[in-house]
Design a protein around this motif. Structure first.
Motif, short mmCIF file in Angstrom:
data_model
loop_
_atom_site.label_atom_id
_atom_site.label_comp_id
_atom_site.label_asym_id
_atom_site.label_seq_id
_atom_site.Cartn_x
_atom_site.Cartn_y
_atom_site.Cartn_z
N GLN A 50 0.83 -1.21 0.00
CA GLN A 50 0.00 0.00 0.00
C GLN A 50 0.86 1.26 0.00
O GLN A 50 0.54 2.26 -0.66
CB GLN A 50 -0.93 0.00 1.21
CG GLN A 50 -1.96 1.13 1.20
CD GLN A 50 -2.80 1.13 2.47
OE1 GLN A 50 -2.29 0.87 3.56
NE2 GLN A 50 -4.08 1.40 2.33
N LYS A 51 1.97 1.23 0.74
CA LYS A 51 2.88 2.39 0.75
C LYS A 51 3.46 2.63 -0.63
O LYS A 51 3.60 3.78 -1.08
CB LYS A 51 4.00 2.16 1.76
CG LYS A 51 3.55 2.22 3.21
CD LYS A 51 4.73 2.00 4.15
CE LYS A 51 4.28 2.04 5.61
NZ LYS A 51 5.42 1.81 6.55
N ILE A 52 3.79 1.54 -1.33
CA ILE A 52 4.37 1.67 -2.68
C ILE A 52 3.34 2.24 -3.65
O ILE A 52 3.64 3.16 -4.43
CB ILE A 52 4.89 0.30 -3.16
CG1 ILE A 52 6.04 -0.17 -2.28
CG2 ILE A 52 5.32 0.38 -4.62
CD1 ILE A 52 6.50 -1.58 -2.58
N THR A 53 2.13 1.69 -3.63
CA THR A 53 1.11 2.18 -4.56
C THR A 53 0.73 3.62 -4.28
O THR A 53 0.48 4.39 -5.20
CB THR A 53 -0.15 1.28 -4.48
OG1 THR A 53 -0.64 1.25 -3.14
CG2 THR A 53 0.17 -0.13 -4.94
N LYS A 54 0.72 4.00 -3.00
CA LYS A 54 0.42 5.39 -2.64
C LYS A 54 1.51 6.33 -3.14
O LYS A 54 1.23 7.42 -3.67
CB LYS A 54 0.28 5.51 -1.13
CG LYS A 54 -0.13 6.91 -0.63
CD LYS A 54 -1.51 7.28 -1.14
CE LYS A 54 -1.95 8.61 -0.58
NZ LYS A 54 -3.29 9.02 -1.07
N ALA A 55 2.77 5.90 -3.01
CA ALA A 55 3.88 6.71 -3.50
C ALA A 55 3.84 6.84 -5.02
O ALA A 55 4.05 7.93 -5.57
CB ALA A 55 5.20 6.09 -3.06
N MET A 56 3.51 5.74 -5.72
CA MET A 56 3.42 5.79 -7.18
C MET A 56 2.27 6.69 -7.63
O MET A 56 2.37 7.39 -8.65
CB MET A 56 3.24 4.37 -7.73
CG MET A 56 4.45 3.49 -7.57
SD MET A 56 4.26 1.88 -8.36
CE MET A 56 4.20 2.34 -10.08
N GLN A 57 1.19 6.68 -6.88
CA GLN A 57 0.06 7.57 -7.20
C GLN A 57 0.47 9.03 -7.08
O GLN A 57 0.13 9.86 -7.94
CB GLN A 57 -1.10 7.27 -6.26
CG GLN A 57 -2.31 8.17 -6.48
CD GLN A 57 -3.36 8.03 -5.39
OE1 GLN A 57 -3.24 7.15 -4.54
NE2 GLN A 57 -4.36 8.87 -5.41
N MET A 58 1.21 9.36 -6.04
CA MET A 58 1.64 10.74 -5.84
C MET A 58 2.64 11.18 -6.91
O MET A 58 2.58 12.31 -7.40
CB MET A 58 2.25 10.90 -4.44
CG MET A 58 1.26 10.66 -3.31
SD MET A 58 2.02 10.68 -1.67
CE MET A 58 2.53 12.38 -1.58
N VAL A 59 3.53 10.28 -7.30
CA VAL A 59 4.49 10.59 -8.36
C VAL A 59 3.78 10.81 -9.69
O VAL A 59 4.08 11.75 -10.44
CB VAL A 59 5.55 9.47 -8.48
CG1 VAL A 59 6.41 9.68 -9.72
CG2 VAL A 59 6.42 9.41 -7.24
N ALA A 60 2.81 9.94 -9.99
CA ALA A 60 2.04 10.08 -11.23
C ALA A 60 1.26 11.38 -11.24
O ALA A 60 1.16 12.05 -12.28
CB ALA A 60 1.10 8.89 -11.41
N ALA A 61 0.71 11.77 -10.08
CA ALA A 61 -0.04 13.02 -10.00
C ALA A 61 0.86 14.22 -10.26
O ALA A 61 0.46 15.19 -10.92
CB ALA A 61 -0.70 13.14 -8.64
N ALA A 62 2.10 14.13 -9.75
CA ALA A 62 3.04 15.23 -9.97
C ALA A 62 3.46 15.32 -11.44
O ALA A 62 3.59 16.42 -12.00
CB ALA A 62 4.27 15.04 -9.09
N LYS A 63 3.68 14.16 -12.08
CA LYS A 63 4.09 14.16 -13.49
C LYS A 63 2.92 14.49 -14.43
O LYS A 63 3.14 14.98 -15.54
CB LYS A 63 4.66 12.79 -13.86
CG LYS A 63 6.00 12.48 -13.21
CD LYS A 63 6.51 11.13 -13.68
CE LYS A 63 7.90 10.83 -13.10
NZ LYS A 63 8.40 9.51 -13.56
#
Length: 290
Positions: free
Chosen positions: A18-31
Motif C-alpha cells: 500500500q505504501k508503494i502504490t500510494k507513493a506511485m500515485q503521488m508521483v504520477a499526479a506530480a508528473k
C-alpha cells in the motif's frame, strides 16, 4: 486455518504494498500536470497545421504529392503503435494494442500485408505474441526523460524514408488521446495518405488565399513536417494518458490494499480472540477438575 504469525505477515506485506502504490500515485499526479500542459499546448499547433494543409490541398489543380494522395494502392499497411515503456498503468497499453490488433486482423482478413512499427516496449511485448512476423522494428524511448520534437522527428523521418522506398502504401498511427484522469481514448490516425478531420464536413463560403510560393512547393515542405508533428502530438498525448491511467490505477490499488488490510485485521482479531477463549476454557476446566 492460517496461524496468527501468518496473518501478521500478510498484513505487514499488504501495508508495504500500500505504501508503494500510494507513493506511485503521488508521483504520477506530480508528473501528470506537466504532461497534461505539454499535450494541451501541442494540440492547437497540430490542429492549425491540419487546417493549413487542408486549405492548401483544396487549392491544388494538378496531381497531388504522394504523401497527400498516396500511391493509389492499399496493399501494404504500416501500423505505428505508440504505447508506454512501463506498466502499472491500468488498461492504458492494452486498449491501444487492442485497437491496433483489431485493425491488423481486419486488414489481414482482407488479404492485405501488415507491417507494425512499435514505439514503446509494452506494446511490442503484447503484439509480438500474435504478430511477431509483422513487427519490423521497435523504437525504445526509455532513455528519454523529457520528450522533445527531435524524438518524434526521428520517428517521422523513418516513416517517410520507408514510404519513399516503397515499403508500404498506407500508414496509420495508434495512440491514446488524453481527455481526463479517468478517460483516455484510443485513437487511430491515418498519416499517409494524409486525412484532415478539419476538412471534413465544412460547408458554406470560405476564404480564398493566394500562396507564395505555390501550393505544391509549400506542401512539399509541410507534409513531411506534419508527420513529425502528428507523431509528436501522439507521444505527448500518450505521456499524459499514461500518467493519468497510472494515477487512477494506483489509487484503486491503494484502496483495495486498505480493504484487504481491514479484512485481514478482522480475521486476525477473531483468530486471536478464539485462541484466548480456548485457553481460558482449558484453564477453567483444569481448575474445576482439581
Amino acid at each position: 486455518m492460517p496461524s496468527l504469525k501468518d496473518l501478521r505477515n500478510r498484513i505487514a506485506s499488504v501495508k508495504a504494498t500500500q505504501k508503494i502504490t500510494k507513493a506511485m500515485q503521488m508521483v504520477a499526479a506530480a508528473k501528470l500536470r506537466r504532461a497534461q500542459l505539454a499535450a494541451e499546448a501541442a494540440r492547437p499547433y497540430a490542429e492549425r497545421m491540419e487546417k493549413v494543409l487542408a486549405s492548401l490541398s483544396s487549392g491544388l489543380s494538378g496531381s497531388k504529392p504522394l504523401l497527400l494522395g498516396g500511391t493509389g494502392r492499399d496493399n501494404v499497411q504500416l501500423l505505428v503503435v505508440c504505447t508506454a515503456e512501463r506498466g502499472l498503468c491500468g488498461a492504458f497499453n492494452s486498449s491501444i494494442v487492442r485497437l491496433a490488433r483489431d485493425k491488423a486482423l481486419a486488414l489481414m482478413a482482407q488479404g492485405k500485408t501488415v507491417k507494425i512499427l512499435c514505439v514503446g516496449k509494452k506494446g511490442h511485448d503484447q503484439l509480438k505474441r500474435q504478430f511477431e512476423k509483422q513487427i519490423i522494428d521497435l523504437i525504445d524511448l526509455r532513455g528519454v526523460r523529457y520528450l522533445g520534437f527531435s524524438d518524434a522527428d526521428v520517428i517521422g523521418r523513418k516513416i517517410i524514408a520507408m514510404f519513399n522506398e516503397g515499403e508500404f502504401d498506407v500508414c496509420t498511427l495508434f495512440f491514446s488521446r488524453f481527455r481526463s484522469v479517468i478517460l483516455q481514448i484510443p485513437t487511430a490516425l491515418q498519416l499517409i495518405p494524409a486525412e484532415f478531420e478539419t476538412a471534413k464536413g465544412t460547408h458554406g463560403p470560405h476564404a480564398v488565399y493566394e500562396y507564395e510560393p505555390d501550393e505544391e512547393a509549400i506542401l512539399s515542405t509541410l507534409l513531411p513536417r506534419n508527420i513529425s508533428v502528428q507523431v509528436f502530438r501522439a507521444l505527448l498525448e500518450n505521456a499524459a494518458s499514461e500518467q493519468g491511467a497510472r494515477m487512477a490505477a494506483m489509487d484503486n490499488a491503494t484502496r483495495n490494499a486498505g480493504e484487504m488490510i481491514k479484512k485481514q485485521t478482522l480475521k486476525y482479531n477473531r483468530s486471536r480472540q478464539a485462541m484466548i477463549t480456548k485457553e481460558l476454557i482449558e484453564i477453567i476446566s483444569g481448575a474445576e477438575a482439581l
